[in-house]
Design an enzyme around this catalytic site. Structure first.
Site: not given
Ligand SMILES: [Zn+2]
Length: 283
Positions: A2-3
């Site tokens: 996840p970013e």
């Protein structure tokens, strides 16, 4: 992994659910994720504390609580690493096999689950001190961005992943932003012209903002029997894929470029995959 957009969506989802909740019990199952804080210290600070707010910095979640003992504000830092998830589940839902930390919130549990334990849930907040500007804030300006790029000869794709340079961008959005800006991922950071920097600056903000807007329509209820939908490699089978459809080049090697229909290529830079269109991103 996840970013920034995924963490932002998660923060927006969890914020109203946690506000005002009191921690009645602290169950640490993987002490590694608290390090260097000991489970005993973690428990001492958090028992009886109440969640007051939740924000995001880069790829980190910052949970704020008011401690029971002295009413002082406490910050709990969360990072999902490669495979982590943070969610609320009803108390009677079966315990998660890979739960690293479970916080008992009277009636429901806040669960940090991680199959590989690369993430963090700790009172040690040093990690955020070194972060670069938030790309969606006013702190991130083309002139400053250009100045920082001038100091590096690294390929622009690799530079975008440097969290001390700009916070929150990972492999997915670095590829996407460069495609949108029509810049080659191999271009040396210090070779970008003022016009190219401006284009990249706009592209970075654009891809992140759009991902947040799109992601927020997706339910993030990770409880028992529910699919997680998106945000992670190895998406649950049958989960909606409208997130992936929004990606123009990432993980699309061999598929036609959305603009010129020539095949997207995958190359390796600093041991990570980069996806780009050699025709549209020649410069
Ligand atoms: Zn193309």
């Amino acid at each position: 992994m996840p970013e920034l957009p995924e963490i932002e969506v998660l923060a927006r989802h969890l914020r109203p659910l946690l506000r005002g909740k009191m921690i009645r019990g602290v169950d640490v199952r993987r002490a590694k994720v608290l390090s260097p804080v000991s489970p005993r210290e973690f428990r001492r600070v958090l028992l009886g504390a109440r969640f007051t707010s939740l924000s995001r910095r880069g790829k980190y979640l910052l949970f704020r609580l008011r401690s029971k003992a002295d009413g002082q504000s406490v910050t709990l830092l969360g990072h999902l690493g490669m495979t982590g998830r943070m969610f609320l589940a009803r108390e009677n839902e079966r315990p998660q096999k890979h739960a690293a930390v479970v916080l008992d919130l009277c009636g429901e549990n806040f669960i940090y689950e991680d199959t590989r334990y690369f993430g963090r849930l700790t009172l040690d907040t040093k990690a955020i001190q070194k972060l670069g500007p938030e790309p969606l804030s006013d702190d991130f300006q083309p002139a400053k961005f250009r100045k920082a790029l001038k100091r590096s000869r690294q390929a622009i794709k690799i530079k975008l992943l440097d969290q001390t340079f700009v916070a929150g961008i990972g492999n997915i959005y670095a590829s996407e932003a460069l495609f949108r800006a029509r810049l080659s991922p191999r271009l040396a950071a210090n070779r970008l012209t003022a016009t190219q920097v401006k284009r990249l600056w706009r592209a970075v903000r654009g891809v992140l903002a759009e991902a947040i807007a799109g992601g927020s329509t997706v339910p993030l209820n990770f409880g028992a029997g529910k699919t997680d939908g998106l945000f992670y490699f190895g998406r649950a089978p049958g989960a909606p894929d409208f997130y992936e459809e929004r990606l123009r080049v990432y993980d699309r090697a061999g598929k036609p470029c959305p603009d010129c229909r020539r095949p997207i290529q995958r190359i390796t830079q600093a041991a990570r995959s980069t996806f780009y269109c050699p025709h549209c991103q020649r410069v």
